[in-house]
Write a protein that holds these residues in place. Structure first.
Motif, PDB file in Angstrom:
ATOM      1  N   ARG A  77       1.961   6.835  -6.776  1.00 50.15           N
ATOM      2  CA  ARG A  77       0.938   7.796  -7.175  1.00 50.15           C
ATOM      3  C   ARG A  77       1.375   9.218  -6.858  1.00 50.15           C
ATOM      4  N   GLU A  78       2.074   9.393  -5.751  1.00 47.22           N
ATOM      5  CA  GLU A  78       2.620  10.709  -5.420  1.00 47.22           C
ATOM      6  C   GLU A  78       3.567  11.196  -6.517  1.00 47.22           C
ATOM      7  N   THR A 134      -2.899   7.037 -12.882  1.00 50.07           N
ATOM      8  CA  THR A 134      -2.208   6.508 -14.061  1.00 50.07           C
ATOM      9  C   THR A 134      -3.129   6.530 -15.281  1.00 50.07           C
ATOM     10  N   GLU A 135      -4.424   6.572 -15.028  1.00 48.19           N
ATOM     11  CA  GLU A 135      -5.397   6.599 -16.108  1.00 48.19           C
ATOM     12  C   GLU A 135      -5.566   8.003 -16.682  1.00 48.19           C
ATOM     13  N   VAL A 190      -1.069  15.990  -2.709  1.00 59.29           N
ATOM     14  CA  VAL A 190      -2.116  15.296  -1.957  1.00 59.29           C
ATOM     15  C   VAL A 190      -3.497  15.742  -2.429  1.00 59.29           C
ATOM     16  N   SER A 191      -3.660  17.026  -2.730  1.00 58.96           N
ATOM     17  CA  SER A 191      -4.948  17.516  -3.202  1.00 58.96           C
ATOM     18  C   SER A 191      -5.326  16.880  -4.541  1.00 58.96           C
ATOM     19  N   ILE A 192      -4.355  16.702  -5.421  1.00 59.22           N
ATOM     20  CA  ILE A 192      -4.622  16.057  -6.710  1.00 59.22           C
ATOM     21  C   ILE A 192      -5.052  14.610  -6.492  1.00 59.22           C
ATOM     22  N   LEU A 193      -4.393  13.918  -5.576  1.00 53.29           N
ATOM     23  CA  LEU A 193      -4.747  12.527  -5.286  1.00 53.29           C
ATOM     24  C   LEU A 193      -6.132  12.438  -4.649  1.00 53.29           C
ATOM     25  N   SER A 219       0.826  -1.203   0.000  1.00 53.16           N
ATOM     26  CA  SER A 219       0.000   0.000   0.000  1.00 53.16           C
ATOM     27  C   SER A 219       0.862   1.255   0.000  1.00 53.16           C
ATOM     28  N   PHE A 220       1.919   1.233   0.804  1.00 50.69           N
ATOM     29  CA  PHE A 220       2.794   2.391   0.889  1.00 50.69           C
ATOM     30  C   PHE A 220       3.530   2.620  -0.433  1.00 50.69           C
TER      31      PHE A 220
END
Length: 481
Positions: A14-15, A69-70, A49-52, A7-8
């Protein structure tokens, strides 16, 4: 490797992708006046973080988180196109691409979806439009933050000046400090410097002239190089056409009031009746925060179910109009201490509905209770509907409206069972439907609508100003009608 480590690692990956998006989004905004959205939420000037978190919001739409990634390939595809000023929603692009069966590549699909903003079809950049703020209180400073945030390449709205009454020594320093730090909305995102000698505040490179005047008649805006400006009156001192016409001085073309207008002044709720503004209209009102909160969901409910009558009870945060401690006030009850009491008062929002929704024939009544919180209010909208329905149907309908309709910038939707008022500070929507609190019994429906009466309303003001200024660019893919 453990599940936690998996998970990490996934989070760190993703970051990294979100970090790679930021310069692309920024460059498109600065150089081409392109605002990148994700399901109607802007990604400009947002953190990793806001984008995620915005990608996670897509769970409300498809039932699962939208993968970063999409969306990255669509963002990258935009950089290869001859793209003109526009708003492009990469969330909608990804969703439409999933449903497309033509076998196109991401680049081919993206080029087709935004064709109206590319090549010979693209809108040429317009000259920037000057904006003046008359008054610099709670709404004025938040509108200033939004104008600075949306400056982009400088070809949109440009905050050129604020007009205030002189406040004595270090007046401009103190006003700049109030813009820089806010007890509710946090610190200004950027840098602010003050040039006292030239009476100028420089915020993120935007030079804002501070003009001191006690009356509109004292100002000639052309003396400051300001022309064809839209003046936003945040004082509420004048509300009718005669009074607001005082602002139509050299250099000012239109006046927008951030309070309910009186007489024949149009009351505009963006998303509902902004298309009705006449091109030659010089004076208009953005109505009140409560009117902006109730009119979009009221329109949505009337469109689907018909509304026979209604009552709105607003539980409203206290405002500067009230006293900190008991003292004289010209209005009943408002003289009592705002931080210590619930205060029954009146609201003009119900009567203002008729101006924004003239086709709605249902009688709407209203009242208000001021409560000891500094921001975020809730409107309890009780409706008698034209047909019977049930809670599940109403919630699914309002959820869809918040995600897919022309009102999606005005209406948000939350299913959080533990949400409280402070959770909605900074919301850019004019109201947020609380699903858990909604009541429906046959032809009776009660909606609980949260709204940031400061920031959400300020966002609506900016949308109206963008519309009348001609810098409200089209969105791609085109939203559903």
């Amino acid at each position: 490797m453990t599940v936690n480590e998996d998970s990490f690692t996934n989070w760190k990956n993703r970051e990294e992708i979100a970090e790679s998006m930021i310069p692309i989004i920024g460059k498109l905004h600065r150089e081409r006046d392109v605002t990148v959205l994700l399901h109607s939420r802007s990604l400009v000037n947002k953190s990793v973080v806001s984008i995620l978190k915005t990608h996670r919001f897509a769970r409300q739409i498809a039932g699962e988180e939208l993968s970063i990634t999409e969306t990255l390939p669509f963002l990258q595809a935009l950089t290869t196109l001859d793209l003109g000023p526009s708003q492009v929603d990469i969330g909608l692009l990804a969703e439409a691409y999933r449903a497309d069966d033509r076998g196109l590549s991401v680049a081919e699909f993206t080029a087709g979806a935004v064709a109206g903003a590319t090549g010979a079809n693209k809108i040429e950049r317009r000259d920037g439009r000057d904006v003046v703020l008359y008054g610099f209180g709670r709404i004025g400073r938040l509108v200033a933050r939004l104008l600075i945030e949306k400056a982009g390449s400088g070809n949109g709205l440009r905050l050129r000046a604020i007009v205030v009454r002189g406040g004595g020594a270090e007046d401009i320093v103190k006003r700049a400090s109030l813009l820089r730090r806010d007890s509710i909305h946090g610190q200004f995102q950027g840098t602010i410097t003050v040039d006292e000698a030239n009476s100028t505040i420089v915020a993120n490179g935007n030079e804002i002239k501070v003009i001191y005047a006690n009356d509109p008649s004292e100002v000639d805006y052309t003396a400051y190089g300001i022309k064809d400006a839209i003046l936003i009156d945040n004082t509420g001192k004048w509300r009718d056409r005669e009074g607001l016409s005082k602002h139509l001085r050299p250099g000012v073309e239109k006046v927008v009031l951030t309070a309910p207008g009186k007489g024949d002044v149009p009351n505009i709720v963006h998303g509902v009746n902004h298309d009705m503004i006449k091109p030659d209209e010089q004076i208009l009102s953005c109505a009140s925060c409560t009117t902006n909160a109730i009119v979009p969901p009221l329109k949505a409910m009337d469109d689907e179910y018909g509304v026979l009558r209604g009552h709105v009870e607003t539980v409203h945060s206290f405002t500067n109009d009230q006293n900190l401690l008991d003292n004289y006030h010209k209005a009943d009850r408002r003289g009592r201490s705002a931080p210590l009491n619930m205060v029954i008062t009146e609201t003009g929002a119900a009567s203002a509905v008729a101006k924004a929704l003239p086709d709605l024939k249902a009688p709407i009544t209203g009242s208000s209770i001021r409560v000891p919180v500094p921001d975020v209010s809730i409107a309890i909208l009780s409706l008698r509907l034209g047909r019977e329905t049930n809670r599940e149907e109403v919630l699914e309908y309002l959820r869809d409206v918040s995600l897919n309709s022309p009102l999606k910038r005005q209406i948000d939707f939350t299913t959080a069972p533990d949400a409280v008022s402070m959770d909605f500070v900074g919301s850019r929507h004019s109201s947020i439907v609380d699903a858990g609190a909604t009541k429906v019994d046959g032809d009776n429906a009660i909606l609980y609508l949260w709204y940031d009466n400061e920031f959400g309303y300020s966002c609506q003001v900016i949308r109206v100003v963008q519309h009348v200024s001609g810098v409200e660019y089209p969105t791609y893919p085109a939203p559903a009608a």
